[in-house]
Write a protein that holds these residues in place. Structure first.
Motif, PDB file in Angstrom:
ATOM      1  N   LEU A 144       0.830  -1.202   0.000  1.00 12.29           N
ATOM      2  CA  LEU A 144       0.000   0.000   0.000  1.00 12.29           C
ATOM      3  C   LEU A 144       0.866   1.255   0.000  1.00 12.29           C
ATOM      4  CD1 LEU A 144       0.040   1.347   3.114  1.00 12.29           C
ATOM      5  CD2 LEU A 144      -1.340  -0.661   3.582  1.00 12.29           C
ATOM      6  N   PHE A 145       0.219   2.358  -0.316  1.00 11.20           N
ATOM      7  CA  PHE A 145       0.828   3.685  -0.119  1.00 11.20           C
ATOM      8  C   PHE A 145      -0.279   4.647   0.265  1.00 11.20           C
ATOM      9  CE2 PHE A 145      -0.302   3.609  -4.625  1.00 11.20           C
ATOM     10  CZ  PHE A 145      -0.810   4.876  -4.863  1.00 11.20           C
ATOM     11  N   HIS A 146       0.101   5.745   0.888  1.00 11.49           N
ATOM     12  CA  HIS A 146      -0.909   6.727   1.280  1.00 11.49           C
ATOM     13  C   HIS A 146      -0.321   8.127   1.293  1.00 11.49           C
ATOM     14  CE1 HIS A 146       0.103   7.527   5.627  1.00 11.49           C
ATOM     15  NE2 HIS A 146       0.778   6.405   5.460  1.00 11.49           N
ATOM     16  N   ALA A 147      -1.201   9.114   1.407  1.00  9.16           N
ATOM     17  CA  ALA A 147      -0.790  10.505   1.231  1.00  9.16           C
ATOM     18  C   ALA A 147      -1.076  11.384   2.441  1.00  9.16           C
ATOM     19  CB  ALA A 147      -1.490  11.101  -0.001  1.00  9.16           C
ATOM     20  N   TRP A 148      -1.631  10.813   3.515  1.00 12.23           N
ATOM     21  CA  TRP A 148      -2.027  11.634   4.667  1.00 12.23           C
ATOM     22  C   TRP A 148      -0.818  11.823   5.586  1.00 12.23           C
ATOM     23  CZ3 TRP A 148      -6.474  14.272   5.010  1.00 12.23           C
ATOM     24  CH2 TRP A 148      -6.776  14.897   6.231  1.00 12.23           C
ATOM     25  N   ASN A 149       0.063  12.714   5.182  1.00 15.13           N
ATOM     26  CA  ASN A 149       1.261  13.021   5.959  1.00 15.13           C
ATOM     27  C   ASN A 149       0.920  14.143   6.933  1.00 15.13           C
ATOM     28  OD1 ASN A 149       3.769  13.725   6.970  1.00 15.13           O
ATOM     29  ND2 ASN A 149       4.813  13.489   5.007  1.00 15.13           N
ATOM     30  N   VAL A 150       0.650  13.776   8.166  1.00 15.03           N
ATOM     31  CA  VAL A 150       0.133  14.724   9.159  1.00 15.03           C
ATOM     32  C   VAL A 150       1.044  15.939   9.298  1.00 15.03           C
ATOM     33  CG1 VAL A 150      -0.440  15.001  11.601  1.00 15.03           C
ATOM     34  CG2 VAL A 150      -1.087  12.907  10.409  1.00 15.03           C
TER      35      VAL A 150
END
Length: 307
Positions: free
Chosen positions: A172-178
């Protein structure tokens, strides 16, 4: 008002019926609420759809979707880009409204979109200052910055994982870099992409925290499906399913009549996507490599983006 346990079933045995059922459910049972845009939206919480990519490319047919703009956006994400200049140069306007709004508010200049985009294309320094979106999708996908300052290419890591360990539950990959959300023009809506390999097929589950069902969702479905096709080709697999899941799923109040118009149309057969060549790596795809065959949609439905 209590939500029904499931949306009504359309009279058409067609995978696009899931999308039309979602439109209908929001119209009939959604919660009217104010939002950050000031436009207001009718919303439900939690939805899912599934599309078998081996049986057709899920490009919505009850209105025309400008798939080349969608595909160019996905290719731009994969470059790691965060400035609208290359998109605008190719006639893609879908990200312009956010920097245009920022420019108008900062300068007080009542510039129209066409004039703003001309300056973006013609003036490199102007584009560097006013065309930047901050660390949005491409930055997070290809250059996620860790606390130690190292950058992480999530797409390269994903491809390596699919090839080396296809049974992994960590594909997986995601974009929610807090740490970087407050510097983004728009926090990521299509947040998490997870992949699954089974019987030689690559499937994708896309989770969206927020889905603009009339304008944004058709692009999101097509973009995720394109990405799945390209990743499958790079990993010697066939495309499997696209499983889409949404959190806050909504129609803006200025899209309700357009949704009703769309619901009056019968879906047509999904087209087919052909990848005309296999580049050496995921970075090698160009718009000329992507062919959509058999797309015969109903006419375009005009609607304004809520910024």
């Amino acid at each position: 008002m209590a939500l029904p346990l499931r949306p009504p079933v359309t009279a058409v045995n067609h995978p696009e019926g899931q999308y039309l059922d979602l439109l209908r459910l929001i119209l009939e049972s959604g919660d009217d609420r104010q939002d950050r845009t000031g436009v207001g939206a009718r919303s439900i919480f939690g939805a899912m759809m599934r599309f078998d990519l081996g049986r057709g490319f899920p490009l919505i047919t009850t209105k025309r979707v400008f798939w080349k703009s969608c595909f160019r956006e996905m290719l731009w994400f994969l470059t790691g880009g965060t400035n609208i200049r290359p998109l605008v140069a190719e006639g893609v306007h879908i990200w312009t409204d956010w920097p245009l709004k920022a420019y108008r508010e900062a300068t007080g200049e009542a510039i129209d979109r066409d004039a703003f985009e001309r300056r973006i294309v013609e003036d490199e320094a102007f584009a560097a200052r006013w065309g930047e979106l901050g660390p949005v999708y491409g930055k997070q996908w290809r250059r996620w910055t860790g606390p130690d300052g190292r950058e992480h290419d999530q797409i390269a890591g994903l491809i390596d994982g699919i090839r080396r360990n296809p049974a992994s539950r960590r594909l997986l990959f995601h974009a929610w870099n807090v740490a970087e959300i407050d510097r983004m023009a728009l926090p990521p809506c299509h947040m998490v992409y997870q992949f699954h390999v089974s019987r030689g097929r690559l499937s994708c589950l896309l989770y969206q925290r927020s889905a603009d069902v009339l304008l944004g969702l058709p692009f999101n479905l097509a973009g995720a499906s394109l990405l799945t096709h390209m990743l499958a080709q790079q990993c010697d697999l066939e495309p499997g399913e696209l499983v889409w899941s949404g959190g806050d799923v909504h129609l803006y109040h200025n899209h309700l009549e357009q949704a009703r118009l769309q619901l009056g149309r019968e879906p047509r057969p999904f087209p087919r996507l052909n990848l005309l060549r296999r580049p050496d790596d995921i970075d090698g795809y160009r718009i000329e490599d992507l062919e959509v065959v058999g797309y015969d949609p109903h006419p375009h439905i005009k609607a304004e983006v809520a910024v």
